[in-house]
Design a protein around this motif. Structure first.
Motif, PDB file in Angstrom:
ATOM      1  N   LEU A  91       0.801  -1.223   0.000  1.00 18.96           N
ATOM      2  CA  LEU A  91       0.000   0.000   0.000  1.00 18.96           C
ATOM      3  C   LEU A  91       0.833   1.273   0.000  1.00 18.96           C
ATOM      4  CD1 LEU A  91      -2.833  -1.027   2.469  1.00 18.96           C
ATOM      5  CD2 LEU A  91      -2.972  -0.849  -0.018  1.00 18.96           C
ATOM      6  N   THR A  92       2.055   1.186   0.477  1.00 19.23           N
ATOM      7  CA  THR A  92       2.893   2.391   0.567  1.00 19.23           C
ATOM      8  C   THR A  92       4.011   2.420  -0.477  1.00 19.23           C
ATOM      9  OG1 THR A  92       4.271   1.324   2.247  1.00 19.23           O
ATOM     10  CG2 THR A  92       2.441   2.685   3.037  1.00 19.23           C
ATOM     11  N   ARG A  93       3.982   1.524  -1.420  1.00 17.32           N
ATOM     12  CA  ARG A  93       5.047   1.488  -2.429  1.00 17.32           C
ATOM     13  C   ARG A  93       4.974   2.723  -3.317  1.00 17.32           C
ATOM     14  NH1 ARG A  93       1.154  -2.129  -4.968  1.00 17.32           N
ATOM     15  NH2 ARG A  93       0.736  -1.339  -7.044  1.00 17.32           N
ATOM     16  N   THR A  94       6.088   3.051  -3.919  1.00 16.12           N
ATOM     17  CA  THR A  94       6.155   4.180  -4.842  1.00 16.12           C
ATOM     18  C   THR A  94       6.275   3.651  -6.256  1.00 16.12           C
ATOM     19  OG1 THR A  94       8.555   4.292  -4.612  1.00 16.12           O
ATOM     20  CG2 THR A  94       7.243   5.684  -3.144  1.00 16.12           C
ATOM     21  N   GLY A  95       6.063   4.545  -7.198  1.00 14.37           N
ATOM     22  CA  GLY A  95       6.198   4.144  -8.591  1.00 14.37           C
ATOM     23  C   GLY A  95       4.876   3.668  -9.151  1.00 14.37           C
TER      24      GLY A  95
END
Length: 83
Positions: free
Chosen positions: A67-71
């Motif tokens: 849920l907190t990944r970037t990209g």
């Protein structure tokens, strides 16, 4: 129902009276009302068991990471939010 079994059911008079009234209002038999109510209750209980079992297997750190990944890609045409 094609395969049925009988079961003598004892209900408090007050419960039976309300159930009979409700069945009559719905245009169904008391037997059909009771069978449907039991089936619905079993479905609810099984659903609760299903989600409880799934909760036990959940990997919360992995979920938080997801849920907190970037990209990633921005929404593509046709993927717009519709409220």
């Amino acid at each position: 129902m094609t395969d049925t079994a009988t079961y003598p059911l004892r209900l408090p008079r007050s419960v039976k009276a309300v159930a009979e009234k409700f069945a009559k209002e719905e245009g169904i038999s008391l037997n059909q009302l009771v069978a449907t109510a039991v089936a619905e209750k079993l479905a609810v209980m099984r659903t609760a068991e299903f989600f409880a079992e799934r909760r036990e297997r959940a990997d919360l750190p992995a979920l938080r990471k997801l849920l907190t990944r970037t990209g990633g890609l921005p929404p593509q045409p046709g993927e717009e939010r519709r409220d």
